[in-house]
Design a protein around this motif. Structure first.
Motif, PDB file in Angstrom:
ATOM      1  N   ALA A  45       1.897 -45.361  15.695  1.00 60.05           N
ATOM      2  CA  ALA A  45       2.070 -46.420  14.702  1.00 60.05           C
ATOM      3  C   ALA A  45       1.343 -47.713  15.068  1.00 60.05           C
ATOM      4  O   ALA A  45       0.960 -48.471  14.189  1.00 60.05           O
ATOM      5  CB  ALA A  45       3.554 -46.699  14.469  1.00 60.05           C
ATOM      6  N   LYS A  46       1.128 -47.975  16.318  1.00 62.29           N
ATOM      7  CA  LYS A  46       0.447 -49.204  16.744  1.00 62.29           C
ATOM      8  C   LYS A  46      -1.069 -49.049  16.805  1.00 62.29           C
ATOM      9  O   LYS A  46      -1.787 -49.999  17.070  1.00 62.29           O
ATOM     10  CB  LYS A  46       0.969 -49.657  18.116  1.00 62.29           C
ATOM     11  CG  LYS A  46       2.448 -49.953  18.145  1.00 62.29           C
ATOM     12  CD  LYS A  46       2.796 -51.138  17.279  1.00 62.29           C
ATOM     13  CE  LYS A  46       4.275 -51.436  17.368  1.00 62.29           C
ATOM     14  NZ  LYS A  46       4.710 -52.434  16.442  1.00 62.29           N
ATOM     15  N   TRP A  50      -7.234 -44.014  12.775  1.00 63.71           N
ATOM     16  CA  TRP A  50      -6.682 -42.666  12.734  1.00 63.71           C
ATOM     17  C   TRP A  50      -7.272 -41.835  13.859  1.00 63.71           C
ATOM     18  O   TRP A  50      -8.446 -41.961  14.185  1.00 63.71           O
ATOM     19  CB  TRP A  50      -6.968 -42.012  11.384  1.00 63.71           C
ATOM     20  CG  TRP A  50      -6.221 -42.662  10.282  1.00 63.71           C
ATOM     21  CD1 TRP A  50      -6.725 -43.523   9.343  1.00 63.71           C
ATOM     22  CD2 TRP A  50      -4.827 -42.557  10.019  1.00 63.71           C
ATOM     23  NE1 TRP A  50      -5.716 -43.937   8.510  1.00 63.71           N
ATOM     24  CE2 TRP A  50      -4.545 -43.366   8.901  1.00 63.71           C
ATOM     25  CE3 TRP A  50      -3.780 -41.857  10.605  1.00 63.71           C
ATOM     26  CZ2 TRP A  50      -3.265 -43.488   8.362  1.00 63.71           C
ATOM     27  CZ3 TRP A  50      -2.506 -41.985  10.078  1.00 63.71           C
ATOM     28  CH2 TRP A  50      -2.256 -42.789   8.977  1.00 63.71           C
ATOM     29  N   GLU A  51      -6.446 -40.985  14.450  1.00 66.18           N
ATOM     30  CA  GLU A  51      -6.908 -40.053  15.477  1.00 66.18           C
ATOM     31  C   GLU A  51      -7.714 -38.945  14.807  1.00 66.18           C
ATOM     32  O   GLU A  51      -7.873 -38.932  13.593  1.00 66.18           O
ATOM     33  CB  GLU A  51      -5.704 -39.467  16.220  1.00 66.18           C
ATOM     34  CG  GLU A  51      -4.835 -40.502  16.907  1.00 66.18           C
ATOM     35  CD  GLU A  51      -5.525 -41.226  18.047  1.00 66.18           C
ATOM     36  OE1 GLU A  51      -6.375 -40.610  18.727  1.00 66.18           O
ATOM     37  OE2 GLU A  51      -5.219 -42.409  18.253  1.00 66.18           O
ATOM     38  N   ILE A  77       7.205 -43.061  17.297  1.00 65.70           N
ATOM     39  CA  ILE A  77       6.917 -43.651  15.990  1.00 65.70           C
ATOM     40  C   ILE A  77       5.433 -43.445  15.663  1.00 65.70           C
ATOM     41  O   ILE A  77       4.557 -43.919  16.389  1.00 65.70           O
ATOM     42  CB  ILE A  77       7.253 -45.156  15.956  1.00 65.70           C
ATOM     43  CG1 ILE A  77       8.660 -45.415  16.483  1.00 65.70           C
ATOM     44  CG2 ILE A  77       7.058 -45.721  14.550  1.00 65.70           C
ATOM     45  CD1 ILE A  77       9.764 -44.787  15.657  1.00 65.70           C
ATOM     46  N   PHE A  78       5.170 -42.747  14.543  1.00 72.04           N
ATOM     47  CA  PHE A  78       3.793 -42.398  14.178  1.00 72.04           C
ATOM     48  C   PHE A  78       3.521 -42.695  12.706  1.00 72.04           C
ATOM     49  O   PHE A  78       4.445 -42.775  11.894  1.00 72.04           O
ATOM     50  CB  PHE A  78       3.548 -40.901  14.409  1.00 72.04           C
ATOM     51  CG  PHE A  78       3.427 -40.539  15.856  1.00 72.04           C
ATOM     52  CD1 PHE A  78       2.189 -40.453  16.454  1.00 72.04           C
ATOM     53  CD2 PHE A  78       4.555 -40.292  16.619  1.00 72.04           C
ATOM     54  CE1 PHE A  78       2.069 -40.120  17.787  1.00 72.04           C
ATOM     55  CE2 PHE A  78       4.451 -39.961  17.955  1.00 72.04           C
ATOM     56  CZ  PHE A  78       3.204 -39.880  18.547  1.00 72.04           C
ATOM     57  N   GLU A  94       5.068 -45.287   9.960  1.00 70.54           N
ATOM     58  CA  GLU A  94       6.106 -45.578  10.947  1.00 70.54           C
ATOM     59  C   GLU A  94       7.301 -44.628  10.851  1.00 70.54           C
ATOM     60  O   GLU A  94       8.447 -45.052  10.762  1.00 70.54           O
ATOM     61  CB  GLU A  94       6.557 -47.030  10.837  1.00 70.54           C
ATOM     62  CG  GLU A  94       5.439 -47.993  11.163  1.00 70.54           C
ATOM     63  CD  GLU A  94       5.875 -49.447  11.205  1.00 70.54           C
ATOM     64  OE1 GLU A  94       7.070 -49.727  11.020  1.00 70.54           O
ATOM     65  OE2 GLU A  94       4.999 -50.285  11.429  1.00 70.54           O
ATOM     66  N   ILE A  95       7.037 -43.346  10.924  1.00 70.30           N
ATOM     67  CA  ILE A  95       8.108 -42.351  10.924  1.00 70.30           C
ATOM     68  C   ILE A  95       8.469 -42.004  12.363  1.00 70.30           C
ATOM     69  O   ILE A  95       7.591 -41.880  13.222  1.00 70.30           O
ATOM     70  CB  ILE A  95       7.705 -41.088  10.131  1.00 70.30           C
ATOM     71  CG1 ILE A  95       8.901 -40.136  10.046  1.00 70.30           C
ATOM     72  CG2 ILE A  95       6.487 -40.414  10.718  1.00 70.30           C
ATOM     73  CD1 ILE A  95       8.734 -39.042   9.034  1.00 70.30           C
TER      74      ILE A  95
END
Length: 110
Positions: A45-46, A50-51, A77-78, A94-95
């Motif tokens: 999330a931080k 994007w990966e 948190i992703f 932010e799930i």
């Protein structure tokens, strides 16, 4: 007194050791959009970008689920983004993947 201090020290070591290791787990992502998903990105999330696409050359067909393994992350948190065959994107921000999995529907379309 010494036994209590040693017990407290042992508990503190347990918590500090697990925090230093980071999050190791997974998230299951289900495609319920009505379209095939060609790209799936799972980023902390931080993160400012994007990966890489976790599907690589695979496709996540409508109605199917994929498990994405996550190792050594700072937290659970992703942000998760999917892109379907038409180029439409679906994003969940932010799930906490330690508690929840993701089901993409048309309601999640950006």
């Amino acid at each position: 007194m010494i036994k209590k201090a040693l017990a407290l020290f042992a508990v503190l070591c347990l918590f500090s050791g697990s925090a230093a290791a980071g999050f190791d787990g997974y998230v299951e992502v289900t495609n319920d959009t009505g379209y095939d998903i060609y790209y799936l990105y799972v980023s902390h999330a931080k993160s400012k970008s994007w990966e890489e696409d976790v599907l690589d050359e695979d496709i996540l067909p409508d109605g199917h689920t994929v498990r994405v393994n996550l190792r050594g992350a700072k937290s659970s948190i992703f942000d998760i983004r999917a892109q379907d065959e038409d180029g439409d994107t679906y994003t969940v921000w932010e799930i906490d993947v330690a508690r929840d999995d993701v089901v993409f529907t048309l309601d999640d379309m950006d």
